[in-house]
Design a protein around this motif. Structure first.
Motif, PDB file in Angstrom:
ATOM      1  N   PHE A  63      20.569 -29.162  64.454  1.00 30.71           N
ATOM      2  CA  PHE A  63      21.651 -29.662  63.606  1.00 30.71           C
ATOM      3  C   PHE A  63      22.884 -28.815  63.897  1.00 30.71           C
ATOM      4  N   HIS A  64      23.841 -29.377  64.622  1.00 33.52           N
ATOM      5  CA  HIS A  64      25.015 -28.626  65.070  1.00 33.52           C
ATOM      6  C   HIS A  64      26.219 -28.759  64.158  1.00 33.52           C
ATOM      7  N   SER A  65      26.290 -29.833  63.393  1.00 35.32           N
ATOM      8  CA  SER A  65      27.429 -30.033  62.494  1.00 35.32           C
ATOM      9  C   SER A  65      26.998 -30.945  61.362  1.00 35.32           C
ATOM     10  N   GLY A  66      27.929 -31.287  60.508  1.00 35.84           N
ATOM     11  CA  GLY A  66      27.625 -32.172  59.391  1.00 35.84           C
ATOM     12  C   GLY A  66      27.320 -33.593  59.803  1.00 35.84           C
ATOM     13  N   ARG A  67      27.599 -33.930  61.068  1.00 34.92           N
ATOM     14  CA  ARG A  67      27.375 -35.301  61.530  1.00 34.92           C
ATOM     15  C   ARG A  67      26.763 -35.402  62.929  1.00 34.92           C
ATOM     16  N   ARG A  68      26.442 -34.283  63.562  1.00 34.03           N
ATOM     17  CA  ARG A  68      25.947 -34.329  64.939  1.00 34.03           C
ATOM     18  C   ARG A  68      24.666 -33.528  65.081  1.00 34.03           C
ATOM     19  N   VAL A  69      23.670 -34.179  65.697  1.00 36.09           N
ATOM     20  CA  VAL A  69      22.339 -33.610  65.847  1.00 36.09           C
ATOM     21  C   VAL A  69      21.879 -33.830  67.290  1.00 36.09           C
ATOM     22  N   ASP A  70      21.257 -32.823  67.880  1.00 36.25           N
ATOM     23  CA  ASP A  70      20.618 -32.996  69.184  1.00 36.25           C
ATOM     24  C   ASP A  70      19.117 -33.102  68.974  1.00 36.25           C
ATOM     25  N   LEU A  71      18.513 -34.096  69.624  1.00 36.54           N
ATOM     26  CA  LEU A  71      17.091 -34.386  69.479  1.00 36.54           C
ATOM     27  C   LEU A  71      16.402 -34.234  70.822  1.00 36.54           C
ATOM     28  N   HIS A  72      15.339 -33.434  70.863  1.00 37.04           N
ATOM     29  CA  HIS A  72      14.570 -33.184  72.089  1.00 37.04           C
ATOM     30  C   HIS A  72      13.505 -34.268  72.224  1.00 37.04           C
ATOM     31  N   LEU A  73      13.912 -35.389  72.790  1.00 34.48           N
ATOM     32  CA  LEU A  73      13.002 -36.528  72.924  1.00 34.48           C
ATOM     33  C   LEU A  73      12.152 -36.427  74.189  1.00 34.48           C
ATOM     34  N   THR A  74      12.551 -35.710  75.157  1.00 34.41           N
ATOM     35  CA  THR A  74      11.996 -35.508  76.500  1.00 34.41           C
ATOM     36  C   THR A  74      12.627 -36.507  77.458  1.00 34.41           C
ATOM     37  N   ALA A  75      12.800 -36.078  78.685  1.00 34.07           N
ATOM     38  CA  ALA A  75      13.418 -36.931  79.706  1.00 34.07           C
ATOM     39  C   ALA A  75      12.584 -38.191  79.934  1.00 34.07           C
ATOM     40  N   ARG A  76      11.269 -38.046  79.900  1.00 35.48           N
ATOM     41  CA  ARG A  76      10.379 -39.196  80.118  1.00 35.48           C
ATOM     42  C   ARG A  76      10.586 -40.259  79.045  1.00 35.48           C
ATOM     43  N   MET A  77      10.667 -39.852  77.783  1.00 30.80           N
ATOM     44  CA  MET A  77      10.835 -40.821  76.695  1.00 30.80           C
ATOM     45  C   MET A  77      12.257 -41.396  76.673  1.00 30.80           C
ATOM     46  N   ILE A  78      13.246 -40.582  77.000  1.00 31.84           N
ATOM     47  CA  ILE A  78      14.613 -41.104  77.070  1.00 31.84           C
ATOM     48  C   ILE A  78      14.678 -42.186  78.138  1.00 31.84           C
ATOM     49  N   HIS A  79      14.084 -41.924  79.295  1.00 33.85           N
ATOM     50  CA  HIS A  79      14.080 -42.917  80.368  1.00 33.85           C
ATOM     51  C   HIS A  79      13.356 -44.192  79.914  1.00 33.85           C
ATOM     52  N   LEU A 101      17.364 -41.556  63.146  1.00 34.33           N
ATOM     53  CA  LEU A 101      16.942 -40.200  63.502  1.00 34.33           C
ATOM     54  C   LEU A 101      15.489 -39.963  63.101  1.00 34.33           C
ATOM     55  N   MET A 102      15.090 -40.389  61.910  1.00 36.76           N
ATOM     56  CA  MET A 102      13.705 -40.198  61.457  1.00 36.76           C
ATOM     57  C   MET A 102      12.732 -40.874  62.422  1.00 36.76           C
ATOM     58  N   THR A 103      13.065 -42.084  62.845  1.00 39.93           N
ATOM     59  CA  THR A 103      12.216 -42.803  63.791  1.00 39.93           C
ATOM     60  C   THR A 103      12.137 -42.062  65.115  1.00 39.93           C
ATOM     61  N   LEU A 104      13.285 -41.600  65.610  1.00 38.56           N
ATOM     62  CA  LEU A 104      13.314 -40.896  66.886  1.00 38.56           C
ATOM     63  C   LEU A 104      12.608 -39.542  66.816  1.00 38.56           C
ATOM     64  N   VAL A 105      12.686 -38.859  65.685  1.00 38.84           N
ATOM     65  CA  VAL A 105      11.955 -37.591  65.528  1.00 38.84           C
ATOM     66  C   VAL A 105      10.456 -37.859  65.583  1.00 38.84           C
ATOM     67  N   SER A 106      10.017 -38.941  64.968  1.00 34.87           N
ATOM     68  CA  SER A 106       8.601 -39.309  65.030  1.00 34.87           C
ATOM     69  C   SER A 106       8.169 -39.549  66.475  1.00 34.87           C
ATOM     70  N   VAL A 107       9.003 -40.246  67.245  1.00 35.23           N
ATOM     71  CA  VAL A 107       8.722 -40.480  68.665  1.00 35.23           C
ATOM     72  C   VAL A 107       8.707 -39.150  69.419  1.00 35.23           C
ATOM     73  N   ALA A 108       9.653 -38.274  69.108  1.00 35.02           N
ATOM     74  CA  ALA A 108       9.715 -36.962  69.767  1.00 35.02           C
ATOM     75  C   ALA A 108       8.454 -36.145  69.481  1.00 35.02           C
ATOM     76  N   LEU A 109       7.986 -36.168  68.251  1.00 35.17           N
ATOM     77  CA  LEU A 109       6.764 -35.438  67.921  1.00 35.17           C
ATOM     78  C   LEU A 109       5.580 -35.973  68.716  1.00 35.17           C
ATOM     79  N   GLN A 110       5.511 -37.287  68.846  1.00 40.58           N
ATOM     80  CA  GLN A 110       4.435 -37.886  69.653  1.00 40.58           C
ATOM     81  C   GLN A 110       4.577 -37.499  71.118  1.00 40.58           C
ATOM     82  N   ALA A 111       5.813 -37.473  71.629  1.00 38.70           N
ATOM     83  CA  ALA A 111       6.053 -37.119  73.027  1.00 38.70           C
ATOM     84  C   ALA A 111       5.639 -35.679  73.314  1.00 38.70           C
ATOM     85  N   HIS A 112       5.808 -34.799  72.338  1.00 45.09           N
ATOM     86  CA  HIS A 112       5.483 -33.385  72.530  1.00 45.09           C
ATOM     87  C   HIS A 112       4.044 -33.057  72.143  1.00 45.09           C
ATOM     88  N   HIS A 113       3.373 -33.947  71.451  1.00 49.51           N
ATOM     89  CA  HIS A 113       1.999 -33.700  71.013  1.00 49.51           C
ATOM     90  C   HIS A 113       1.096 -33.511  72.238  1.00 49.51           C
TER      91      HIS A 113
END
Length: 131
Positions: free
Chosen positions: A40-56, A90-102
């Motif tokens: 969480f970098h600011s009041g409106r901007r967040v970086d999410l570690h989805l992984t390069a594989r999942m982003i692709h 964001l909540m949906t993408l965080v769930s995907v990110a957790l699965q990607a990193h599991h």
């Protein structure tokens, strides 16, 4: 309360996430046992570690969202949080990110890939009417 702080409060209650110091040194972060997940970098901007594989995998869909910014080759995406719908995304993408990193934790001693916070070449979403 900003949209990012509302999202942080919701995500901090998830059992698979805990607050941590972000590796980039800016803002606040949440991580799973195996990887940094969100900065969480600011009041409106967040970086999410989805992984390069999942982003692709989801790239064509992600590029249509006005809330998403992608950086070529990055394992992270930037999400602009302007409204409750963006928090839901964001909540949906965080769930995907957790699965990607599991089951694929960051190797010990290897720093996580850098988030997009200090990159200036963030690409805007592609729109059919641009060009």
């Amino acid at each position: 309360m900003t949209t990012a702080s509302r999202a942080m409060t919701q995500l901090a209650s998830w059992p698979d996430l805990s607050e941590a110091r972000p590796s980039c040194g800016t803002g606040r972060a949440l991580r799973s046992p195996g990887a940094e997940i969100v900065h969480f970098h600011s009041g409106r901007r967040v970086d999410l570690h989805l992984t390069a594989r999942m982003i692709h995998h989801f790239e064509s869909d992600l590029r249509h969202s006005t809330a998403i910014r992608l950086v070529p080759g990055s394992h992270w995406m930037t999400v602009r949080l302007e409204c409750d719908t963006d928090i839901d995304l964001l909540m949906t993408l965080v769930s995907v990110a957790l699965q990607a990193h599991h089951g694929r934790p960051d190797p010990d001693g290897t720093p996580p890939p850098p988030c997009n916070d200090h990159l200036s070449a963030v690409l805007a979403p592609q729109h059919a009417d641009s060009g």
